[in-house]
Scaffold this motif. Structure first.
Motif, PDB file in Angstrom:
ATOM      1  N   GLY A 169       0.713  -1.209  -0.174  1.00  0.00           N
ATOM      2  CA  GLY A 169      -0.038  -0.097   0.162  1.00  0.00           C
ATOM      3  C   GLY A 169       0.918   1.220   0.116  1.00  0.00           C
ATOM      4  N   GLU A 170       1.736   1.163   0.737  1.00  0.00           N
ATOM      5  CA  GLU A 170       2.645   2.537   0.867  1.00  0.00           C
ATOM      6  C   GLU A 170       3.589   2.662  -0.405  1.00  0.00           C
ATOM      7  N   VAL A 171       3.968   1.729  -0.871  1.00  0.00           N
ATOM      8  CA  VAL A 171       4.840   1.739  -2.211  1.00  0.00           C
ATOM      9  C   VAL A 171       3.883   2.448  -3.346  1.00  0.00           C
ATOM     10  N   MET A 172       2.559   1.755  -3.325  1.00  0.00           N
ATOM     11  CA  MET A 172       1.607   2.354  -4.275  1.00  0.00           C
ATOM     12  C   MET A 172       1.158   3.746  -4.075  1.00  0.00           C
ATOM     13  N   ASP A 173       1.012   4.184  -2.945  1.00  0.00           N
ATOM     14  CA  ASP A 173       0.782   5.506  -2.451  1.00  0.00           C
ATOM     15  C   ASP A 173       1.899   6.411  -3.076  1.00  0.00           C
ATOM     16  N   ALA A 174       3.241   5.903  -2.915  1.00  0.00           N
ATOM     17  CA  ALA A 174       4.331   6.927  -3.349  1.00  0.00           C
ATOM     18  C   ALA A 174       4.376   6.757  -4.851  1.00  0.00           C
ATOM     19  N   VAL A 175       4.002   5.527  -5.681  1.00  0.00           N
ATOM     20  CA  VAL A 175       3.863   5.610  -6.980  1.00  0.00           C
ATOM     21  C   VAL A 175       2.877   6.586  -7.609  1.00  0.00           C
ATOM     22  N   HIS A 176       1.863   6.556  -6.822  1.00  0.00           N
ATOM     23  CA  HIS A 176       0.434   7.505  -7.181  1.00  0.00           C
ATOM     24  C   HIS A 176       1.025   8.919  -7.212  1.00  0.00           C
ATOM     25  N   VAL A 177       1.769   9.249  -6.420  1.00  0.00           N
ATOM     26  CA  VAL A 177       2.127  10.570  -6.045  1.00  0.00           C
ATOM     27  C   VAL A 177       3.029  11.282  -6.996  1.00  0.00           C
ATOM     28  N   HIS A 178       4.082  10.216  -7.402  1.00  0.00           N
ATOM     29  CA  HIS A 178       5.246  10.724  -8.332  1.00  0.00           C
ATOM     30  C   HIS A 178       4.965  10.151  -9.873  1.00  0.00           C
ATOM     31  N   LEU A 179       3.796   9.325  -9.950  1.00  0.00           N
ATOM     32  CA  LEU A 179       3.454   9.031 -11.438  1.00  0.00           C
ATOM     33  C   LEU A 179       2.183   8.539 -11.361  1.00  0.00           C
ATOM     34  N   PRO A 180       1.539   9.400 -11.759  1.00  0.00           N
ATOM     35  CA  PRO A 180      -0.165   9.344 -11.527  1.00  0.00           C
ATOM     36  C   PRO A 180      -0.600   7.983 -12.295  1.00  0.00           C
ATOM     37  N   LYS A 181      -1.677   7.543 -11.865  1.00  0.00           N
ATOM     38  CA  LYS A 181      -2.265   6.254 -12.479  1.00  0.00           C
ATOM     39  C   LYS A 181      -2.836   6.545 -13.858  1.00  0.00           C
ATOM     40  N   PRO A 182      -2.505   5.647 -14.701  1.00  0.00           N
ATOM     41  CA  PRO A 182      -2.896   5.929 -16.051  1.00  0.00           C
ATOM     42  C   PRO A 182      -4.576   5.932 -16.018  1.00  0.00           C
ATOM     43  N   HIS A 183      -5.103   6.709 -17.372  1.00  0.00           N
ATOM     44  CA  HIS A 183      -6.418   6.585 -17.424  1.00  0.00           C
ATOM     45  C   HIS A 183      -6.906   5.756 -18.365  1.00  0.00           C
ATOM     46  N   ALA A 184      -6.662   4.410 -18.324  1.00  0.00           N
ATOM     47  CA  ALA A 184      -6.728   3.538 -19.341  1.00  0.00           C
ATOM     48  C   ALA A 184      -7.290   2.111 -18.735  1.00  0.00           C
ATOM     49  N   PRO A 185      -8.589   2.154 -17.974  1.00  0.00           N
ATOM     50  CA  PRO A 185      -8.916   0.837 -17.419  1.00  0.00           C
ATOM     51  C   PRO A 185      -8.927  -0.303 -18.152  1.00  0.00           C
ATOM     52  N   PHE A 186      -9.093  -0.300 -19.741  1.00  0.00           N
ATOM     53  CA  PHE A 186      -9.070  -1.338 -20.387  1.00  0.00           C
ATOM     54  C   PHE A 186      -7.895  -2.212 -20.324  1.00  0.00           C
ATOM     55  N   PHE A 187      -6.753  -1.555 -19.803  1.00  0.00           N
ATOM     56  CA  PHE A 187      -5.478  -2.230 -19.849  1.00  0.00           C
ATOM     57  C   PHE A 187      -5.245  -3.030 -18.585  1.00  0.00           C
ATOM     58  N   ASP A 188      -6.167  -2.782 -17.605  1.00  0.00           N
ATOM     59  CA  ASP A 188      -6.119  -3.422 -16.165  1.00  0.00           C
ATOM     60  C   ASP A 188      -6.473  -4.865 -16.316  1.00  0.00           C
ATOM     61  N   LEU A 189      -5.551  -5.569 -17.216  1.00  0.00           N
ATOM     62  CA  LEU A 189      -5.874  -7.019 -17.288  1.00  0.00           C
ATOM     63  C   LEU A 189      -4.627  -7.596 -16.432  1.00  0.00           C
ATOM     64  N   VAL A 190      -4.752  -8.504 -15.629  1.00  0.00           N
ATOM     65  CA  VAL A 190      -3.852  -9.253 -14.790  1.00  0.00           C
ATOM     66  C   VAL A 190      -4.134 -10.744 -14.842  1.00  0.00           C
ATOM     67  N   PRO A 191      -3.318 -11.464 -15.032  1.00  0.00           N
ATOM     68  CA  PRO A 191      -3.447 -12.960 -14.937  1.00  0.00           C
ATOM     69  C   PRO A 191      -3.754 -13.369 -13.344  1.00  0.00           C
ATOM     70  N   ALA A 192      -4.543 -14.230 -13.335  1.00  0.00           N
ATOM     71  CA  ALA A 192      -5.028 -14.546 -12.052  1.00  0.00           C
ATOM     72  C   ALA A 192      -3.835 -15.256 -11.126  1.00  0.00           C
ATOM     73  N   GLN A 193      -2.879 -15.659 -11.579  1.00  0.00           N
ATOM     74  CA  GLN A 193      -1.695 -15.835 -10.607  1.00  0.00           C
ATOM     75  C   GLN A 193      -0.805 -14.851 -10.334  1.00  0.00           C
ATOM     76  N   GLY A 194      -1.154 -13.555 -11.133  1.00  0.00           N
ATOM     77  CA  GLY A 194      -0.298 -12.352 -10.922  1.00  0.00           C
ATOM     78  C   GLY A 194       0.969 -12.131 -11.622  1.00  0.00           C
ATOM     79  N   VAL A 195       1.500 -11.365 -11.524  1.00  0.00           N
ATOM     80  CA  VAL A 195       3.159 -11.310 -12.148  1.00  0.00           C
ATOM     81  C   VAL A 195       3.924 -11.829 -11.290  1.00  0.00           C
ATOM     82  N   LYS A 196       4.523 -12.788 -12.214  1.00  0.00           N
ATOM     83  CA  LYS A 196       5.872 -13.401 -11.496  1.00  0.00           C
ATOM     84  C   LYS A 196       7.341 -13.326 -11.966  1.00  0.00           C
TER      85      LYS A 196
END
Length: 457
Positions: free
Chosen positions: A117-144
């Motif tokens: 959570g803290e890492v993502m908060d820092a990312v959001h501050v310095h590199l705002p979330k992209p406005h492209a929800p149709f790219f939000d596709l993640v495999p069920a097992q996550g990134v390995k």
């Protein structure tokens, strides 16, 4: 005119990632990368192509601290925008100041380990979330970050032990066990994605569930206690459905560990135990604040091997711990001769800032520490050579990690990735048979040295 998807790709923010440290830190990295991907961020393959860089650090020993600080410095020099997370982020210097900021004041943010959570908060501050929800596709097992055919499964965070040489609890906190259903779902998704070997990790695998008093959870309608033995049995049943392996790491030698040995003898999980014993002499173990004594561990090892003759035992030891006398060291050597540990790692004691062992009297000189480590490794080389030679002529199942024109590099049930030996597989293969990484094959062992095996498919 470029397509809309091409425009979106051009503006997708990219994050570079450097992951250091142990498999537990690697799992933290995988969780952060999974969340980044879920939110539409892309990953960069170079510093130049990244909008910012995240460095996941290790801070356990001095060499790891230096490696982490060097990696942060390189990222700052090559990119300039750096967020730091991991164990080093939780460490302070002697004056109470943040170690990272004192060396690299230009980093954007610093967090400790397991701080998604803290890492993502820092990312959001310095590199705002992209406005492209149709790219939000993640495999069920996550990134390995591991090869497709094996993955680490972390079942808990933190540790309740207070070993005098270790500062992990001060960085990762006390034991927090993951819910059974959550672990089983992640394991199932990994198997469905093609994982053939699941490596179970934590700070203390044997203590799983202690913090929640072994409460009952549920998986597919079946009750499973939050306890190592029941979780491992359930993972073994699930792995059997996919023809996969389950390997256990960081298993403290508690009495209930004997309850999982029959599962190994029956082939439900791999006959492999990673047991960090650290020493054998009771007085040294007492100074280390470690559970059990050398005598009890010998009894347990003998009992385990009676129940499962094919059992492979991996362990780590520390040479030259403060106050270690020559007699105590010779006691350790005698223990190793009797225990016949299959896979052994040994470290010369290294003072870690913040560890209570630093205050113990009679520190062993560095040169003597290294000399004792060398004596252990020479002894272990002979033990390992003898135990591996006994496998020549046998047929065994191995998992291929790499395949080339000249053969393959594989691992047997006795070999964990990156820390143990390998099996070099040479032709002839079956006619017209194309081998691929991540495949199980049966081989005949026809050669051995002190670390590795040679075989024919």
């Amino acid at each position: 005119m470029p397509k809309a998807s091409q425009v979106a790709l051009k503006i997708t923010p990219k994050v570079g990632f450097v992951s250091l440290g142990c498999p537990k830190a690697l799992v933290d990295s995988e969780q952060i990368l999974t969340q980044l991907r879920a939110e539409g961020y892309d990953t960069a393959k170079s510093y130049e192509g990244a909008d910012l860089v995240i460095v996941n650090t290790c801070g356990f020993i001095d060499a790891a601290v230096k490696e982490s600080l060097d990696a942060i410095g390189e990222a700052l020099h090559e990119n300039g925008k750096v967020i730091v997370t991991g164990c080093l982020g939780a460490k302070k210097d002697a004056t109470g100041n943040d170690i990272i900021l004192s060396v690299h004041p230009k980093v954007l943010a610093v967090t400790g380990p397991h701080a998604l959570g803290e890492v993502m908060d820092a990312v959001h501050v310095h590199l705002p979330k992209p406005h492209a929800p149709f790219f939000d596709l993640v495999p069920a097992q996550g990134v390995k970050l591991t090869p497709k055919h094996y993955a680490y499964l972390k079942i808990s965070e933190g540790c309740n032990h207070r070993c005098s040489f270790c500062i992990i609890p001060s960085m990762r906190g006390d034991l927090v066990s993951r819910p059974v259903a959550e672990i089983m779902l992640e394991a199932e998704n990994l198997f469905k994605a093609g994982v053939k070997e699941l490596l179970v990790i934590s700070q203390d695998t044997s203590a799983y569930g202690v913090d929640v008093k072994f409460r009952t959870g549920f998986w597919n309608g079946k009750p499973i206690k939050t306890h190592m033995t029941q979780l491992v049995a359930a993972l073994g049943e699930l792995a059997a459905q996919y023809g996969a392996w389950v390997r256990l790491h960081y298993v403290y030698p508690y009495p209930h560990v004997s309850d999982i040995i029959p599962l190994m003898a029956e082939g439900k999980i791999l006959p492999y135990l990673d047991v960090p014993l650290q020493h054998a002499h009771p007085d040294v173990l007492k100074r280390m604040k470690r559970p059990a004594s050398g005598e009890k561990n010998i009894e347990r090892i003998q009992q385990w091997r009676q129940l499962c003759p094919d059992l492979t035992i991996r362990s780590t030891f520390i040479a030259g711990f403060p106050g270690e006398t020559e007699a105590e060291f010779e006691y350790l050597l005698d223990f190793l001769k009797e225990a016949q540990i299959d896979r052994l790692g040994c470290f010369a004691y290294s003072p870690v800032e913040g560890a209570t062992a630093n205050e113990l009297p009679n520190p062993v000189p560095e040169e003597l520490r290294e000399e004792r480590r060398g004596r252990i490794m020479l002894l272990q080389e002979e033990i390992s050579k003898k135990r591996l030679q006994a496998k020549v002529g046998k047929t065994m199942r191995v998992l291929l990690d790499e395949v080339s024109r000249n053969g393959g590099v594989a691992r047997s049930a006795a070999d964990a990735p990156e820390i143990d030996g390998v099996v070099y597989v040479k032709p002839p293969f079956e006619p017209h048979r194309k081998l691929v990484a991540g495949e199980f094959i049966d081989v005949t062992i026809n050669g051995a040295d002190a670390h590795d095996l040679w075989a024919e498919a």
